[in-house]
Design a protein around this motif. Structure first.
Motif: not given
Length: 124
Positions: A37-38, A42-45, A75-76
């Motif tokens: 889910a590239p 940005g949200q992840f970082v 991710v799951a």
């Protein structure tokens, strides 16, 4: 527009996995998000930065545990394309619902999917 019924008796399972379940570490989850889910990287970082800053301010690792739990569940869900598509459809259905009974059934199915993701992320 008529409401679509949600099937609460038939679970939506998908055995196809885009990637194996990653360990609940920032590096492994970052790699998984980048792969499956590239658009969310940005949200992840940003969330990791916020959790790290909060953990430092509060002198506790609780914000980091919450971060790992949330992104592990993300991710799951997203490593199973049909599961992710079903969740998106249910969220859209919930947003458009005007019938309480249909909304309740939709929310129950969303809870089942997120509970499944929580167990999957934890390796249960």
């Amino acid at each position: 527009m008529p409401e679509q019924e949600v099937s609460v008796s038939t679970p939506h399972h998908d055995d196809e996995e885009l990637i194996p379940r990653p360990p609940l570490t920032p590096a492994a989850l970052r790699a998984a998000v980048a792969q499956i889910a590239p658009a969310y990287l940005g949200q992840f970082v940003d969330h990791l930065d916020q959790a790290t800053e909060q953990a430092a301010r509060q002198s506790t690792v609780a914000p980091l545990h919450g971060f790992l739990k949330q992104w592990g569940e993300f991710v799951a869900i997203h490593r199973h394309p049909a599961r992710a598509a079903r969740l998106r459809a249910l969220e859209q259905q919930a947003a458009e619902s005007t019938d309480r009974q249909a909304l309740s059934a939709t929310l129950a199915e969303i809870r089942r999917l997120t509970d499944l993701a929580r167990r999957d992320a934890a390796g249960e």
